[in-house]
Every structure is written in C-alpha cells, then in structure tokens.
Design a protein around this motif. Structure first.
Motif, mmCIF file in Angstrom:
data_model
loop_
_atom_site.group_PDB
_atom_site.id
_atom_site.type_symbol
_atom_site.label_atom_id
_atom_site.label_comp_id
_atom_site.label_asym_id
_atom_site.label_seq_id
_atom_site.Cartn_x
_atom_site.Cartn_y
_atom_site.Cartn_z
ATOM 1 N N VAL A 62 0.847 -1.191 0.000
ATOM 2 C CA VAL A 62 0.000 0.000 0.000
ATOM 3 C C VAL A 62 0.876 1.231 0.000
ATOM 4 O O VAL A 62 1.404 1.622 1.022
ATOM 5 C CB VAL A 62 -0.924 0.018 1.226
ATOM 6 N N PRO A 63 1.118 1.867 -1.160
ATOM 7 C CA PRO A 63 1.944 3.062 -1.193
ATOM 8 C C PRO A 63 1.287 4.192 -0.420
ATOM 9 O O PRO A 63 0.093 4.191 -0.182
ATOM 10 C CB PRO A 63 2.026 3.402 -2.689
ATOM 11 N N PHE A 64 2.112 5.190 -0.087
ATOM 12 C CA PHE A 64 1.637 6.312 0.695
ATOM 13 C C PHE A 64 1.404 7.496 -0.224
ATOM 14 O O PHE A 64 2.131 8.472 -0.194
ATOM 15 C CB PHE A 64 2.656 6.660 1.780
ATOM 16 N N ALA A 65 0.425 7.405 -1.119
ATOM 17 C CA ALA A 65 0.164 8.483 -2.064
ATOM 18 C C ALA A 65 -0.337 9.700 -1.312
ATOM 19 O O ALA A 65 -1.011 9.588 -0.301
ATOM 20 C CB ALA A 65 -0.870 8.038 -3.097
ATOM 21 N N LEU A 66 -0.018 10.861 -1.828
ATOM 22 C CA LEU A 66 -0.361 12.111 -1.171
ATOM 23 C C LEU A 66 -1.593 12.694 -1.819
ATOM 24 O O LEU A 66 -1.562 13.124 -2.966
ATOM 25 C CB LEU A 66 0.818 13.089 -1.289
ATOM 26 N N ARG A 67 -2.706 12.672 -1.125
ATOM 27 C CA ARG A 67 -3.973 13.122 -1.707
ATOM 28 C C ARG A 67 -4.252 14.567 -1.333
ATOM 29 O O ARG A 67 -4.075 14.969 -0.196
ATOM 30 C CB ARG A 67 -5.128 12.254 -1.212
ATOM 31 N N GLY A 68 -4.660 15.331 -2.335
ATOM 32 C CA GLY A 68 -5.079 16.693 -2.065
ATOM 33 C C GLY A 68 -6.434 16.708 -1.384
ATOM 34 O O GLY A 68 -7.158 15.708 -1.375
ATOM 35 N N ALA A 96 -2.507 23.323 -2.591
ATOM 36 C CA ALA A 96 -1.728 22.117 -2.880
ATOM 37 C C ALA A 96 -1.295 21.398 -1.610
ATOM 38 O O ALA A 96 -0.964 22.021 -0.599
ATOM 39 C CB ALA A 96 -0.506 22.481 -3.718
ATOM 40 N N ALA A 97 -1.298 20.049 -1.685
ATOM 41 C CA ALA A 97 -0.803 19.204 -0.601
ATOM 42 C C ALA A 97 0.412 18.438 -1.105
ATOM 43 O O ALA A 97 0.396 17.220 -1.231
ATOM 44 C CB ALA A 97 -1.895 18.253 -0.132
ATOM 45 N N THR A 231 7.585 24.000 -6.226
ATOM 46 C CA THR A 231 6.563 24.361 -5.255
ATOM 47 C C THR A 231 5.239 24.498 -5.993
ATOM 48 O O THR A 231 5.207 24.819 -7.191
ATOM 49 C CB THR A 231 6.897 25.681 -4.546
ATOM 50 N N PHE A 232 4.153 24.234 -5.286
ATOM 51 C CA PHE A 232 2.823 24.289 -5.887
ATOM 52 C C PHE A 232 1.902 25.066 -4.960
ATOM 53 O O PHE A 232 1.770 24.731 -3.781
ATOM 54 C CB PHE A 232 2.268 22.879 -6.100
ATOM 55 N N GLY A 233 1.257 26.079 -5.499
ATOM 56 C CA GLY A 233 0.272 26.803 -4.718
ATOM 57 C C GLY A 233 -1.098 26.159 -4.779
ATOM 58 O O GLY A 233 -1.875 26.228 -3.832
ATOM 59 N N LEU A 234 -1.397 25.510 -5.913
ATOM 60 C CA LEU A 234 -2.699 24.898 -6.143
ATOM 61 C C LEU A 234 -2.521 23.513 -6.758
ATOM 62 O O LEU A 234 -1.467 23.212 -7.330
ATOM 63 C CB LEU A 234 -3.537 25.764 -7.100
ATOM 64 N N MET A 235 -3.555 22.691 -6.626
ATOM 65 C CA MET A 235 -3.591 21.408 -7.329
ATOM 66 C C MET A 235 -5.054 21.024 -7.540
ATOM 67 O O MET A 235 -5.948 21.527 -6.852
ATOM 68 C CB MET A 235 -2.864 20.320 -6.529
ATOM 69 N N PRO A 236 -5.335 20.161 -8.527
ATOM 70 C CA PRO A 236 -6.725 19.741 -8.753
ATOM 71 C C PRO A 236 -7.273 18.993 -7.538
ATOM 72 O O PRO A 236 -6.601 18.138 -6.965
ATOM 73 C CB PRO A 236 -6.614 18.828 -9.984
ATOM 74 N N ALA A 237 -8.487 19.299 -7.159
ATOM 75 C CA ALA A 237 -9.119 18.673 -5.993
ATOM 76 C C ALA A 237 -9.282 17.179 -6.204
ATOM 77 O O ALA A 237 -9.708 16.724 -7.272
ATOM 78 C CB ALA A 237 -10.480 19.312 -5.735
ATOM 79 N N GLY A 238 -8.918 16.400 -5.171
ATOM 80 C CA GLY A 238 -9.093 14.963 -5.210
ATOM 81 C C GLY A 238 -7.991 14.208 -5.928
ATOM 82 O O GLY A 238 -8.026 12.981 -5.972
ATOM 83 N N TRP A 239 -7.000 14.910 -6.506
ATOM 84 C CA TRP A 239 -5.887 14.245 -7.173
ATOM 85 C C TRP A 239 -4.835 13.855 -6.140
ATOM 86 O O TRP A 239 -4.842 14.332 -5.008
ATOM 87 C CB TRP A 239 -5.266 15.165 -8.219
ATOM 88 N N PRO A 333 -4.292 28.239 -14.301
ATOM 89 C CA PRO A 333 -3.965 28.703 -12.947
ATOM 90 C C PRO A 333 -3.110 27.697 -12.162
ATOM 91 O O PRO A 333 -2.265 28.082 -11.364
ATOM 92 C CB PRO A 333 -5.334 28.908 -12.295
ATOM 93 N N PHE A 334 -3.363 26.401 -12.385
ATOM 94 C CA PHE A 334 -2.529 25.380 -11.750
ATOM 95 C C PHE A 334 -1.079 25.560 -12.172
ATOM 96 O O PHE A 334 -0.163 25.592 -11.334
ATOM 97 C CB PHE A 334 -3.040 23.992 -12.123
ATOM 98 N N ALA A 335 -0.847 25.699 -13.478
ATOM 99 C CA ALA A 335 0.521 25.879 -13.975
ATOM 100 C C ALA A 335 1.136 27.177 -13.461
ATOM 101 O O ALA A 335 2.327 27.227 -13.136
ATOM 102 C CB ALA A 335 0.527 25.853 -15.504
#
Length: 349
Positions: A62-68, A96-97, A231-239, A333-335
C-alpha cells in the motif's frame, strides 16, 4: 545513541508525511510493463528513472500516495474543454498538498565505493536508491505493512536481519509477464524495521542472500531528506501526488492509481528549452497565457503538453495524459502556481 523510541518516531513521521491509498503490486508491475511499451514513442511518457522505477516497482503493498483535499461543496470551476480525447470532468483547484521534501528514515552505508544515496517518492512510497561497490544498484522501499511477494511465482527462504525474522524472495520479471525480457533471477529481502514499518531491499543481478542481509544490517537510523524540485500553490481537488524526484513530480487524477510512470497523469518537469516555441510539432499548438508568461499548449491524440517559459532560459513542461486533461481555466492557474526550486534538475525523459 538513538533510542528505539526515536527510531519509531522518525518512521511514523515519514509514514505520516507520505500516507494514503494505493493499488496492489500486480497493478504496479502491469503499469511498469505498459510504460515500457510506450517509451519508444519519443520518450514522452517516461518513468522517473528507468533503473530506479524497475527496481522500485517489484514490491507493492500500500503506497503512501499524497492526496489533495477533497473538493468543497461550493460550485466547481467550469471552463473551456481541451480538444483531445473524451470530455473532461469539471474540476476545482484547492491549496496544494505537496511536501517540500521526501523523507527516508534510514541512512545507508557511506564507506568507500558506495554511491551517493538518492531519495525520492516512487509510486507513492519513500524510496532510496544507491550504487553499491560492485556497481549494482540497490533500492530500499518503506512500507507501513508487510509487502507481498514480488511476483506470484516468487520462491521464499527465511533469513534474519538483526535477529528479526526476514524473507528473501527469488523471482523473475517474466513470472507474471511472459513477454517481459528476463535478465535472470532477481532477489528481494523483506523485513520489519519497526512495529509500524517494513523495508524491502532489491539489488540488481543475482546477489547472495547474505549480501542482502549484510547490507540491511549496515543501515543506520537517521532521516535523509530530498527537497522537491517544485513548489505548488494549487492542485486539482481529489488528485494525488505519487512521484517526486529531482526531475519530476506527477499528479494522478481520480481513478488512476500510483505507479512509477507518467501514464495518464500530469508530469511536471524542467526542460532545457526556452519555451518560446512549441517543443513538439505532432499536434495542434495554441498560444495561452500562464500568469504573466506566454506559453504553448500542444494537443494531440496522446494528450497535451503545456510549455511555460521560466527563468534561466528554461521552461516548465507539463505532460498531460489522456485521462488527466483539465479545463483550461483550471489547467492554466494550476501551472501559474508552480515555482522552480534550486533542487530541480532538467528532465532527461
């Protein structure tokens, strides 16, 4: 001396930082095999590291994926749809997470002949890769539970690491995929590092079991950190974020599980071209605005490539698979929220 409690706390810290859901091992192996077939097409969908990905992929629990964060109940952002593939689900952006660094809680041998260890997040797991004095590559992977056997046909023999029960598996890449070229017997050592963590060690070639346990017993407590390239200020929700190396960060859309590849994800990389002209010509190129910079979006049957000029005569390259397409008023905006850190290396994929 570092106490057992300190070791346990460092393990918990690494697992907390990188914890979430993930697929079974067979799915990860299948993903690597599929990616290998794609790599001949100009390397557009490349693994994070050809050698490291192959070694990392063998043990999959079970990998430890990082969910937003999940999207809020508020209305999602609606915008123009990209021209490639099927319609894109409406998606919102959230803070972003993405961690500023990847933590591996053990230090490998550092005597003469050992290579500099490389720490990364691969398929959602904290991973360390090191070159051994023999020239072979060693890959250590951290789990929060005992990983399954590398393949369905792997044979197992008992071993010990610091007096604790361990298992050495012998297996072949062709065990579960007869079409996979088989370079010979592979060996993987699995053992409990602490009550809440397991380690898997795979060494290239056909090492003796004693070589695996000897390396494992030379590991010492001591967290190694690798700074993220962006660095990321934003990311798609649920990704989710499943790969972080010095050269790339990958984002998985819902329904795409963590693995070491770029397939059907957004892969963020640093490119050595200035980005003033489209890098690829096998699609429809459109000029777009990303923040204050004029960028290029190339759309083809394979997905999209967004290229954004950045400082130093280089550019950000976002490779976007068919299942990872976003509306333009989400993608741009994500980019625009992405920054390049001093740790970033130009991608060779």
């Amino acid at each position: 001396m570092i106490s057992d409690e300190d070791v346990e706390e460092r393990l918990r810290e690494a697992l907390r930082l990188h914890a979430a859901e993930a697929p079974p091992g067979g799915a990860m192996l299948a993903g690597v095999a599929a990616e290998s077939a794609r790599r001949g097409h100009r390397g557009r969908l490349a693994t994070l590291s050809a050698g490291a990905a192959a070694l990392v992929a063998i043990g999959a629990a079970v990998p430890f994926a990082l969910r937003g964060p999940d999207p809020a109940p508020a209305p999602a952002v609606v915008g123009q749809q990209p021209a490639a593939s099927a319609p894109v689900p409406v998606t919102a952006l959230v803070p972003a997470a993405v961690p500023a660094s990847v933590i591996f809680p053990y230090s490998p041998p550092s005597a003469a002949g050992y290579g500099t260890p490389m720490v990364m997040l691969s398929a959602g797991r904290p991973t360390l890769v090191q070159r051994l004095p023999t020239g072979a590559g060693a890959t250590l992977t951290l789990y929060d539970a005992r990983p399954p056997a590398p393949t369905s046909k792997a044979s197992a023999v008992p071993a010990t690491v610091h007096g604790q029960p361990a298992t050495v598996y012998s297996w072949h890449w062709s065990d579960d995929d007869p079409q996979n070229p088989d370079p010979g017997t592979q060996r993987t050592l699995v053992w409990p590092a602490a009550p809440t963590a397991w380690l898997s060690l795979t060494v290239q070639g056909e090492p003796a079991p004693a070589d695996l346990t000897g390396y494992a017993e030379r590991l010492r407590p001591g967290a190694l950190k690798a700074p993220a390239p962006f660095t990321f200020g934003l990311m798609p929700a649920g990704w989710t974020v499943d790969n972080i190396s010095a050269a790339a960060v990958t984002f998985c859309p819902p329904g795409v599980g963590p693995d070491p590849t770029f397939v059907n994800k957004i892969a963020v990389q640093l490119d050595d071209s200035p980005g003033t002209e489209p890098k690829y010509s096998d699609g429809s190129a459109t000029s777009v605005q990303v923040g204050t910079r004029r960028a290029w979006l190339v759309t083809s049957s394979e997905g999209q490539v967004l290229q954004v000029p950045t400082d130093g005569g280089r550019s950000l390259l976002l490779q976007i698979g068919p299942k990872a397409l976003l509306p333009l008023d989400v993608l741009l905006p994500f980019a625009a929220s992405i920054g390049v850190t001093p740790a970033a290396e130009v991608s060779r994929g």
